[in-house]
Structures are given as structure tokens and as C-alpha cells.
Write a protein that holds these residues in place. Structure first.
Motif, PDB file in Angstrom:
ATOM      1  N   ILE A  16       0.862  -0.769   0.464  1.00 39.39           N
ATOM      2  CA  ILE A  16       0.121  -0.079  -0.412  1.00 39.39           C
ATOM      3  C   ILE A  16       1.351   1.688  -0.203  1.00 39.39           C
ATOM      4  CG2 ILE A  16      -1.706   1.572   1.207  1.00 39.39           C
ATOM      5  CD1 ILE A  16      -2.830  -1.394   2.665  1.00 39.39           C
ATOM      6  N   ALA A  18       0.494   5.234   0.411  1.00 39.78           N
ATOM      7  CA  ALA A  18       0.030   6.457   0.563  1.00 39.78           C
ATOM      8  C   ALA A  18       0.928   7.684   1.271  1.00 39.78           C
ATOM      9  CB  ALA A  18      -0.723   6.133   2.100  1.00 39.78           C
ATOM     10  N   GLU A  23      -2.151   7.027   7.109  1.00 42.04           N
ATOM     11  CA  GLU A  23      -3.588   6.428   5.899  1.00 42.04           C
ATOM     12  C   GLU A  23      -2.369   5.150   5.300  1.00 42.04           C
ATOM     13  OE1 GLU A  23      -4.530  10.305   3.659  1.00 42.04           O
ATOM     14  OE2 GLU A  23      -2.313  10.441   4.464  1.00 42.04           O
ATOM     15  N   ALA A  24      -2.455   4.977   5.183  1.00 43.41           N
ATOM     16  CA  ALA A  24      -1.763   3.089   4.419  1.00 43.41           C
ATOM     17  C   ALA A  24      -1.919   2.135   5.756  1.00 43.41           C
ATOM     18  CB  ALA A  24       0.551   3.638   5.008  1.00 43.41           C
ATOM     19  N   GLN A  27      -5.628   1.537   5.470  1.00 42.67           N
ATOM     20  CA  GLN A  27      -5.995   1.158   4.547  1.00 42.67           C
ATOM     21  C   GLN A  27      -5.780  -0.212   4.196  1.00 42.67           C
ATOM     22  OE1 GLN A  27      -7.490   0.703   0.735  1.00 42.67           O
ATOM     23  NE2 GLN A  27      -8.105   2.636   1.640  1.00 42.67           N
ATOM     24  N   ALA A  30      -9.332  -0.990   6.200  1.00 43.64           N
ATOM     25  CA  ALA A  30     -10.052  -0.209   5.437  1.00 43.64           C
ATOM     26  C   ALA A  30     -10.093  -1.531   4.208  1.00 43.64           C
ATOM     27  CB  ALA A  30      -9.877   0.896   5.238  1.00 43.64           C
ATOM     28  N   ARG A  31      -9.660  -2.726   3.837  1.00 41.04           N
ATOM     29  CA  ARG A  31      -9.123  -3.792   3.270  1.00 41.04           C
ATOM     30  C   ARG A  31      -9.892  -5.369   3.277  1.00 41.04           C
ATOM     31  NH1 ARG A  31      -5.400  -3.230  -1.378  1.00 41.04           N
ATOM     32  NH2 ARG A  31      -6.258  -4.425  -2.455  1.00 41.04           N
TER      33      ARG A  31
END
Length: 77
Positions: A16, A18, A23-24, A27, A30-31
């Protein structure tokens, strides 16, 4: 004589990219990568990226450093 079947596995990676480590990691959550068995594979750090194809090379993200976080899991294979 009984033969045992050994299962070989291989590593599968997701990286990832970012602007920030937060933020990484957001994510990653989130994934659902944690639920899929991924774990951090190394240190999270700032990278510059170059895409190379044949003799062409292109600086990605206008040469700005971005955070890269790589995650790995073992899968049958």
C-alpha cells in the motif's frame, strides 16, 4: 509404509502506497487484509518510485516520497 502429503506454501504480497503511515494502515484495515491473514512484512518507510518498462523510466508521484507498507501472507501453492 504410510506417505504423508506435505503442503507447500508461497508468500503473497500487497503493498500500500500512501502519503502517511496512518493512511497506509487505515487502508490495510479498510481492505480487511488482517482478516485475510496478511501481516506487516517489514518496516514502513518513505520511498521514491520509478516505473521501468523496457528502456523507459518514469518517476511516479512527481518524484515525491511516499510511504510504502508491504504486507504478506502464506497461501497454498
Amino acid at each position: 509404509m504410510q506417505m504423508t502429503n506435505t503442503s507447500e506454501s508461497r508468500d503473497e504480497y500487497v503493498t500500500i502506497i500512501a502519503p502517511t503511515a496512518n493512511e497506509a494502515m487505515a487502508q490495510f484495515k479498510a481492505r480487511g487484509l488482517d482478516v485475510q491473514g496478511y501481516a506487516i512484512a517489514g518496516r514502513i518507510g518513505r520511498h521514491q518510485f520509478t516505473l521501468v518498462g523496457g528502456e523507459d523510466a518514469q518517476e511516479l508521484f512527481s518524484g515525491a516520497g511516499m510511504i510504502a507498507a508491504t504486507f504478506a501472507r502464506k497461501i497454498p501453492g
